[in-house]
Every structure is written in structure tokens, then in C-alpha cells.
Design an enzyme around this catalytic site. Sequence first.
Site, PDB file in Angstrom:
ATOM      1  N   ASP A   1       0.861  -1.178   0.000  1.00 55.25           N
ATOM      2  CA  ASP A   1       0.000   0.000   0.000  1.00 55.25           C
ATOM      3  C   ASP A   1       0.901   1.232   0.000  1.00 55.25           C
ATOM      4  O   ASP A   1       2.042   1.191   0.466  1.00 55.25           O
ATOM      5  CB  ASP A   1      -0.929  -0.011   1.220  1.00 55.25           C
ATOM      6  CG  ASP A   1      -2.150   0.894   1.020  1.00 55.25           C
ATOM      7  OD1 ASP A   1      -2.200   1.623   0.008  1.00 55.25           O
ATOM      8  OD2 ASP A   1      -3.041   0.864   1.892  1.00 55.25           O
TER       9      ASP A   1
ATOM     10  N   ALA B   1     -11.596   3.651   1.158  1.00 57.73           N
ATOM     11  CA  ALA B   1     -12.299   4.517   2.109  1.00 57.73           C
ATOM     12  C   ALA B   1     -13.555   3.886   2.694  1.00 57.73           C
ATOM     13  O   ALA B   1     -14.544   4.560   2.958  1.00 57.73           O
ATOM     14  CB  ALA B   1     -12.638   5.861   1.460  1.00 57.73           C
TER      15      ALA B   1
ATOM     16  N   CYS C   1     -13.568 -23.003  19.461  1.00 57.58           N
ATOM     17  CA  CYS C   1     -12.958 -22.908  18.143  1.00 57.58           C
ATOM     18  C   CYS C   1     -12.125 -24.159  17.899  1.00 57.58           C
ATOM     19  O   CYS C   1     -11.596 -24.754  18.840  1.00 57.58           O
ATOM     20  CB  CYS C   1     -12.077 -21.660  18.106  1.00 57.58           C
ATOM     21  SG  CYS C   1     -10.940 -21.610  16.719  1.00 57.58           S
TER      22      CYS C   1
ATOM     23  N   CYS D   1      -6.656 -22.995  20.116  1.00 58.76           N
ATOM     24  CA  CYS D   1      -7.777 -23.223  21.026  1.00 58.76           C
ATOM     25  C   CYS D   1      -7.890 -24.669  21.475  1.00 58.76           C
ATOM     26  O   CYS D   1      -8.442 -24.956  22.537  1.00 58.76           O
ATOM     27  CB  CYS D   1      -9.072 -22.774  20.359  1.00 58.76           C
ATOM     28  SG  CYS D   1      -9.054 -21.001  20.042  1.00 58.76           S
TER      29      CYS D   1
ATOM     30  N   ASP E   1      -3.696   7.232  -3.635  1.00 61.66           N
ATOM     31  CA  ASP E   1      -5.104   7.635  -3.747  1.00 61.66           C
ATOM     32  C   ASP E   1      -5.531   8.381  -2.484  1.00 61.66           C
ATOM     33  O   ASP E   1      -4.881   8.288  -1.441  1.00 61.66           O
ATOM     34  CB  ASP E   1      -5.992   6.392  -3.950  1.00 61.66           C
ATOM     35  CG  ASP E   1      -5.823   5.355  -2.846  1.00 61.66           C
ATOM     36  OD1 ASP E   1      -4.686   5.179  -2.358  1.00 61.66           O
ATOM     37  OD2 ASP E   1      -6.832   4.745  -2.451  1.00 61.66           O
TER      38      ASP E   1
HETATM   39  N1  GUN Z   1      -6.391   1.129   3.331  1.00 60.51           N
HETATM   40  C1  GUN Z   1      -7.666   1.216   3.796  1.00 60.51           C
HETATM   41  N2  GUN Z   1      -8.400   2.027   2.994  1.00 60.51           N
HETATM   42  C2  GUN Z   1      -7.571   2.465   2.017  1.00 60.51           C
HETATM   43  C3  GUN Z   1      -7.763   3.327   0.887  1.00 60.51           C
HETATM   44  O1  GUN Z   1      -8.849   3.858   0.635  1.00 60.51           O
HETATM   45  N3  GUN Z   1      -6.674   3.513   0.085  1.00 60.51           N
HETATM   46  C4  GUN Z   1      -5.462   2.927   0.336  1.00 60.51           C
HETATM   47  N4  GUN Z   1      -4.461   3.142  -0.499  1.00 60.51           N
HETATM   48  N5  GUN Z   1      -5.264   2.125   1.394  1.00 60.51           N
HETATM   49  C5  GUN Z   1      -6.317   1.895   2.217  1.00 60.51           C
HETATM   50 ZN    ZN Z   2      -9.046 -20.765  17.826  1.00 56.49          ZN
END
Ligand code: GUN
Ligand code: ZN
Length: 483
Positions: free
Chosen positions: A90, A192, A275, A280, A125
Site C-alpha cells: 500500500d 475509504a 474454536c 484453542c 489515492d
Molecule cells: N487502506 C484502507 N483504505 C484504504 C484506501 O482507501 N486507500 C489505500 N491506499 N489504502 C487503504
Molecule cells: Zn481458535
Amino acid sequence: MAISFEIIHKDIAGRIGKLKVGERTIRTPALLPVVNPHLPLVTPREMQEMGVEALITNAYIFNRSTEFRERALAEGLHAVLDFDGVIMTDSGSFQLSVYGEVEVTNRDTLEFQQAIGSDIVVPLDIPTPPGTDRETARAELAVTMERIREGQALFPEAHLAGPVQGGIYTDLREEAGAAVQELGFTFCPIGAVVPLMESYRYKELVEVVLAAKRGLSPATCIHLFGAGHPSMFALAVAMGCDLFDSAAYALFAREGRYITTHGSLKVDELAELPCACRVCRTHTAEELKKSPDRERLLALHNLYVTLAEIARIRQAIQDGTLWELVDERCRSHPRLLAGYRELLKHAPELEVQDRASKRRFFYRGDESCFRTEVLRYHQMIPRITLGERVLISFDGRELPGFDTVLGFKPPFGPYPPELGETFPVGQSEIPEYDDAMVRSGCAGIRSLMAAHPESRFTVRCGAAWATVVREEVPGAEVYDEQV
Ligand code: GUN
Ligand code: ZN
């Protein structure tokens, strides 16, 4: 662009697919655990042994780290993390949304992500938060689109993702989806949405995801950015989301929270560990609470549960039982139920994606009446051929003097005997008739009557349903055994 996506099985708008990124291939739906190189509660190598095929890490963290920056540049991410699956990075966008400013440009981050050997790179972004007014959302979307175009122009060979923004405005989301699609992306994250999920705004989540999907091609692989809690995966997959990234397994562990598919529990309040995972089954609740390794053990459990849900969803898609899984998961919280009901309102756009035949249809209450299979059946009903006098029999018993005798299977409606063994009528399991399913079945009768104005209709429904049938199908004669 050397990212390709192949769809293998479908259910609702969900799919099992293969995402090919350069030389590496992963199966979808998939979970990409978020790896923070500074605090690896679970190492990427362990993740790989748990079946993880792809992970996501933050280029911004690598870039700012004296410890990792040079190593990543020299050795590459796969060596530094000791992981040979798909690694997505990211940009600094999330930091941007949290801290307002980052000292990195779109070009810098894209250059850096490629230099460290990322398999999927993300431009800078702008994640527009839900409270943003429309004009700002529109302006931020324009900046995001400009950065995506800049990324494509600067690095035509990069495995670039095309994020879809637009805030909570469905028209902007649809526009953004179409604009990114126009640029030729096969891999698009929907961004977002974290603030919506954090505040349980699942109805709006469904609205914005479906709006983005309307602009995008159904052939595009969709990543739901920041979605990490397994209770909403089935809902998201049903909308056509293919990838999730989870920091939740680690963040929740840090807060002493134990993830289940129907919500999270405080580990300190647990007397049992309900679980099947390795953690667990090899610890008691008391041992887990008091363990010096507690955070790591919780993270492992959380990750196991999250991965198991992905497997369960894939199996449901193969079987054609995803609606039933969505129904089950969305009953764990009223706000998820609101999201599920919003999804059902979009049955017409989902129906065109849905597959023709499924293993079964289990009726699970009123919501089942709005499923895609019911809608599709009601659309098919006018094609049934009929004689002049038509009997629709709730219990299968005939009466003399009719040219055509049809059965009745709610929530679908009337069916000719030759469809009695085929999907959906033949593979549907329903409990005792209830009001909602009979009314839905009556809508099927109305649809049949509208298509055959030349025929006369009698419904043999017994006394118990005569009032409902008279109400719902005013044009039919009702044979209620008392006449
Ligand atoms: N991680 C969580 N939401 C977003 C997003 O809208 N854009 C980017 N680049 N990373 C994220
Ligand atoms: Zn577990």
C-alpha cells in the site's frame, strides 16, 4: 498490465477465481494479512504454512524505517519478509487519511514500491472519509484519478492497482468505477470503507460497493480495502469482492479480543475457547489468558478463524449456498442485517450475475423471499404454457375439469410437474408455510395470470390460506375445501 483474473465458479455476484500477478497465482476469495515488519506477531513464513498465498504490507513504513528501507531496496521484499507468495504494497494513503499529510509524492511511492519488488503497487489515492461534502469528495476523486493516470503514464509496466474512491456518494462511486475501468485495470481496490465498517454502517457499505461495481466490469478483481473482520466477508463476497486485507487479526489481539465469525469477544471474559484451531485446542481459556505469549496466540487464533471463513465461503460458492451463509452471518448483528436487507433490495442487478443452478435452496425466513433465485423464477413464470382452465394446487391434489394442473412451491409459486425435480423447485427445502413465503408464491401466480389473460385460474389452497390468496390474487377463484 500483467495482472489477469480468471473466474472459475460463481454464486450471486461472488466468485472463485484465479488472480495471476506476473509469475505468481493466488486463489480468490483471498485474505491478505497485513504485515507490519516492526511487529510480526505471526511471521510471513508461518502465514504461508497456514495457507496464506498473498499478503499486504505498507511501503510507507518500509520507506521511513532505518532498519528496513535499505534492506528492502537491496534484497527485495520477498527476501526481507521471507515470503514467496504475492506481496501487495500500500502507498501512504492510509497514513494520509489518518494524519492528514504525508511527505511522499505519488511518483515517489510508486517508484519505491517497484524498487523493493512489490507484486502489486498502489498509487497515492485519497481515501475520502464519510463525513466529506460532495464537492470535496468530487475534487478528491479527481486527484485520485489524476494520480492513477500519472502512475500508468510513468510506469506502464507496473502491476498497478486502480483504487475506486468517491466517499459515500453512490453516483461518484459509480463514476469512479467506470473511469478506472476505462483505463483498463483488472485489479481495483474499493477504498475509504474502513470508517463505514468501524462504525457498523453496513447499509451504506453495500450501497457504495454496489455503486462502484456498477461502474466496473464484472471481470475485474475487486479488493475491499481494509476489510478484515470475517463476519462481513460473506456479505462482501456476495457483492463481488474478491480480496480482503486484514490488520484486524493483529489489532484485535493487541486489545485482547478473540475473533469469531459472529463478532469478537474479550478473551478475559471467556471461560471456554469455542474454536477448532490449533491454539484453542491446545490451550484452555485460563491458559490463554495467562500466557506470556497471549497476544501472539490470539493473533494466531484470529488469523485461523479468518482464513477458515475464506475457505467456508469458497466452498459455499462451489455449492451455490452463499445466500444461506450470508443470511447466517448477517444475523449476528442488527447492522449487518441492515446491510443484508440492502443487498436483497439489489436482487435485480445481482440476478444477472448469479448462476443458473445450485445444490439447494434452504428457506431461512422472510429475507429468503427476496433472493435472486426467487426473482429469477418469477421472471421465468410467464413462459409456462397453459390450457384454458388452470388449477394451482397447494397440496398436489387435483380436481376434475381442468386443462392444466400446476403444483405450488413457495416462495417461488406455481410450477408445472416437469419442473418439479429441477432447480429451484426440486432442490428447495421449506418449513411449514408462513405468510411471507405464501405471499411471495402468490406474486408468482399473479405473474402467470398476467401472461395468460386467456386462461381462468383456480387456486386450491385449503381454508388456512384462502384469505391470503384472495388478498394476493384477486383475479383467481379460490377453492378452499369449504365450497
Ligand atoms: N487502506 C484502507 N483504505 C484504504 C484506501 O482507501 N486507500 C489505500 N491506499 N489504502 C487503504
Ligand atoms: Zn481458535
